[in-house]
Design a protein around this motif. Structure first.
Motif, short mmCIF file in Angstrom:
data_model
loop_
_atom_site.label_atom_id
_atom_site.label_comp_id
_atom_site.label_asym_id
_atom_site.label_seq_id
_atom_site.Cartn_x
_atom_site.Cartn_y
_atom_site.Cartn_z
N GLY A 260 0.79 -1.23 0.00
CA GLY A 260 0.00 0.00 0.00
C GLY A 260 0.82 1.27 0.00
N LEU A 261 2.12 1.21 -0.38
CA LEU A 261 2.94 2.42 -0.42
C LEU A 261 2.46 3.33 -1.55
CD1 LEU A 261 5.47 4.02 0.52
CD2 LEU A 261 6.76 2.72 -1.20
N VAL A 262 2.22 4.61 -1.23
CA VAL A 262 1.77 5.60 -2.21
C VAL A 262 2.60 6.86 -2.00
CG1 VAL A 262 -0.14 7.00 -3.06
CG2 VAL A 262 -0.56 4.66 -2.27
N ALA A 263 3.10 7.43 -3.11
CA ALA A 263 3.91 8.65 -3.02
C ALA A 263 3.64 9.51 -4.24
CB ALA A 263 5.39 8.32 -2.89
N GLY A 264 3.97 10.80 -4.11
CA GLY A 264 3.79 11.73 -5.22
C GLY A 264 4.69 12.93 -5.07
N ARG A 265 4.87 13.66 -6.17
CA ARG A 265 5.68 14.88 -6.16
C ARG A 265 4.89 15.97 -6.87
NH1 ARG A 265 12.19 15.28 -7.05
NH2 ARG A 265 12.40 17.45 -6.34
N SER A 266 4.97 17.19 -6.34
CA SER A 266 4.16 18.26 -6.91
C SER A 266 4.76 19.62 -6.60
CB SER A 266 2.73 18.20 -6.34
OG SER A 266 2.76 18.36 -4.93
N THR A 267 4.33 20.59 -7.39
CA THR A 267 4.58 22.01 -7.14
C THR A 267 3.24 22.73 -7.22
OG1 THR A 267 4.99 22.47 -9.47
CG2 THR A 267 6.90 21.88 -8.13
N THR A 268 3.16 23.88 -6.57
CA THR A 268 1.88 24.61 -6.54
C THR A 268 1.90 25.88 -7.37
OG1 THR A 268 2.59 25.64 -4.47
CG2 THR A 268 1.21 23.67 -4.32
N LYS A 269 3.03 26.53 -7.53
CA LYS A 269 3.11 27.77 -8.30
C LYS A 269 4.30 27.70 -9.25
CE LYS A 269 0.92 30.79 -4.89
NZ LYS A 269 1.05 32.05 -4.10
N PRO A 270 4.06 27.34 -10.51
CA PRO A 270 2.81 26.88 -11.13
C PRO A 270 2.47 25.45 -10.71
CG PRO A 270 4.57 26.75 -12.71
CD PRO A 270 5.17 27.37 -11.48
N LEU A 271 1.22 25.07 -10.98
CA LEU A 271 0.73 23.77 -10.54
C LEU A 271 1.25 22.66 -11.46
CD1 LEU A 271 -1.08 22.11 -8.65
CD2 LEU A 271 -2.98 22.57 -10.23
#
Length: 612
Positions: A260-271
């Motif tokens: 059940g390992l879940v991961a993610g990468r993101s930025t918000t500005k810009p999205l």
């Protein structure tokens, strides 16, 4: 003169043309000349066999006279006395050369030694030779008869076996054989590894990790973007967020957190946002760029200490594109990341399609797609996850509501031309829109279609996805650009069990909606899907359930503060994605959760049954 009862005197018999061929001294010494004949009066067989070899006498000359041939010399044919002069040249021409009669030892040369020397009785050498030949012939005949009987028995046994096998095949047809039941064993994974790509060129960056099952514990972060690689604590249903550097991040979990390992990468500005994926053996990226306004960066990460090798293939509208030397057999040392800016590696106008194949080791593969404004030089990026396997039916679920341009790319990896049909996914049905383009994809090539007008709000207000049905396996992706911002929609994977994704939450994120497409096949079953949004601290927000079925889907709004979105299908297979908007747009598809490892059962049995 010869004896009046000389058995060799045949002057009274009718002579043949070949007189010398009838002489006894030219006959087979092993043959019995008296077989079937009566012995002359006054002679016994022993006396006949005991005589010395025949030497021609006056009778021979008398027989020659009867033939009419001229005599070689003058003599008295009655007495055999010589009356004229001797002519040696004529003697050599007409008089035969007599050879000595072979002895018994000479006759036995080349023959196997008998077990016991037959007792030589009265009668001389001819009698001994005849007795030896007569004794040998019956033994040879007996051996031949025994061999013949042995071969006949073997042939009969072979024919019997063939007949038995034929009867068995007729009585037991192959497709009726019962196979042993092989039960696959399921167990929880003892380790898990996912790779997060490097951050885009601009924006505040973070990596989020959670466990969508019931596990909790520590995970290890490593790679260029993880800094010193300090461990992070992960709890079930809680999202752990850590700041990351620009490079890629490798997350490894042990047996407590691996299921059940879940991961993610993101930025918000810009999205921009993406899920961190496990290493892929093969990945397709339709519609990447290598030009001034559309450029793509390929990122290859080796999560292990051993070396890895990746082969790269490129395609365009004409077919396979020659790969530059830098992209041939790319070697990736252990625990490192290699990036390739296609603008610098293979600069060209127009889009390409890219395929990666890991031929050694493991590698996490991701593309960052970039849009560049020539007037201002402003650059915006978004993540481009690859499609693992070509398919005849591809669902592209979720895309921004408004966009200045939408470009669909279809790649055909086969050797024959493929035709594809485009359909729109709506909440109530799947329909073919008016003016839908005819898509023809060349072998080992790509085709691009402009869908800007077709997916405009005025013509497809309630559509939430695209279905591509092709005559052969293809890969697809759609690139949406609006105001310099990029959003990539790829073919989604089918999900039949509970899964989850982590998404950015904060001031830079506005609306979030979960787009769900029901089963494609008309024979698919209907069921319910529950969507559960969860905050970063593990607080479950209001859950929603929808009914979906073949050709039917739904869109569910999710609160902006949701950092984890759980998707729970019940009795139905779906394709789903999360569409986010804010300072740009982003699409994050759902992937099947790796919560168990299945091991095939092995047991002895009959060959696989054939179709009747």
């Amino acid at each position: 003169m010869s004896h009046p009862r000389d058995p060799y005197d045949r002057s009274h018999e009718q002579q043949a043309d070949d007189v010398y061929g009838q002489e006894p001294w030219m006959l087979d010494p092993y043959a019995d000349p008296y077989v079937g004949q009566m012995a002359p009066e006054g002679y016994t067989p022993e006396q006949l066999y005991g005589q010395e070899p025949y030497v021609p006498g006056p009778e021979t000359g008398q027989m020659l006279a009867q033939t009419g041939d001229p005599p070689p010399y003058e003599s008295d044919y009655q007495t055999g006395e010589f009356t004229g002069e001797f002519q040696p040249e004529l003697q050599g021409e007409f008089q035969p050369e007599y050879e000595a009669w072979p002895t018994a030892d000479e006759m036995r040369v080349g023959e196997p030694e008998p077990e016991a020397e037959p007792q030589r009785g009265k009668g001389g050498r001819m009698a001994a030779a005849a007795a030896a030949a007569a004794a040998a012939r019956p033994r040879l005949r007996r051996v031949r008869r025994q061999r013949g009987r042995r071969l006949d028995n073997t042939a009969l046994v072979a024919l019997g076996l063939i007949g038995a096998m034929a009867v068995a095949l007729l009585l037991n047809r192959p497709h009726q054989w019962e196979q042993p039941t092989l039960a696959a064993e399921s167990s929880a994974p003892k380790a898990a590894t996912v790779v997060c790509p490097g951050k885009p060129k601009a924006g505040a960056d973070e990596v989020s990790v959670t466990n969508a099952a019931d596990g909790s514990g520590e995970v290890t972060l490593s790679g260029p973007g993880a800094g010193k690689g300090a461990p992070a604590t992960v709890g079930s249903g809680k999202v752990t967020t850590t700041a990351a550097k620009p490079g890629s991040v490798v997350i490894k979990a042990d047996k407590e957190v691996a299921p059940g390992l879940v991961a993610g990468r993101s930025t918000t500005k810009p999205l921009a946002a993406t899920a961190c994926l496990a290493p892929q053996a093969e990945a397709w990226f339709p519609g990447v760029g290598a030009g001034a306004t559309h450029n793509s960066i390929l990122e290859l990460t080796n999560p292990n200490s051993g070396a890895a090798t990746v082969d790269i293939s490129l395609y365009d509208e004409k077919g396979v594109v020659a790969v530059p030397e830098d992209l041939r057999g790319v070697a990736i040392p252990g625990n490192t990341t290699r990036t390739f800016d296609l603008l610098h590696v293979i600069p060209r106008k127009g889009e390409l399609s890219l395929k990666t194949t890991v031929v050694r080791g493991q590698a996490g593969v991701m593309v960052r797609d970039r849009a560049v404004a020539l007037e201002t030089g402003a650059t915006k990026e978004d993540y481009f996850p690859g499609q693992s396997t070509p398919a005849e039916t591809n669902l592209l679920v979720g895309y921004p509501n408004s966009s200045a341009s939408r470009t669909l790319t279809v790649v055909n990896p086969g050797d024959a031309q493929v035709s594809a049909e485009l359909r729109l996914l709506t909440p109530k049905n799947v329909l073919t829109p008016e003016g839908a383009p005819e898509i023809s994809v060349p072998p080992n090539g790509q085709a691009q279609v402009d869908l800007t007008k077709l997916l405009d709000k005025d013509s497809a207000d309630d559509a939430y996805g695209i279905e591509i049905v092709a005559s052969g396996p293809v890969t697809t992706a759609m690139r949406s650009v609006d105001g310099g911002d990029v959003a990539i929609t790829t073919a989604t994977e089918t999900v039949s069990e509970a899964t989850a994704v982590v998404v950015p939450a904060g001031a830079g994120v506005g609306k979030k909606r979960v787009v769900i497409a029901g089963p494609v096949a008309k024979t698919g079953s209907s069921g319910t899907v529950q969507v559960v949004p969860v905050t970063a601290k593990g607080k479950a927000l209001k859950a929603k359930s929808v009914e979906v079925g073949p050709g039917q889907g739904a869109e569910i709004e999710v609160p902006a503060e949701a950092a984890l979105i759980q998707l729970v299908p019940e009795g139905v297979e779906v394709n789903a994605a999360v569409v986010m908007s804010g300072d740009g747009d982003a699409v994050v598809p759902f992937h099947p959760l790796r919560s168990e490892v299945r091991t095939a059962g092995v047991a002895p049995g009959l060959p696989l049954p054939l179709e009747p």
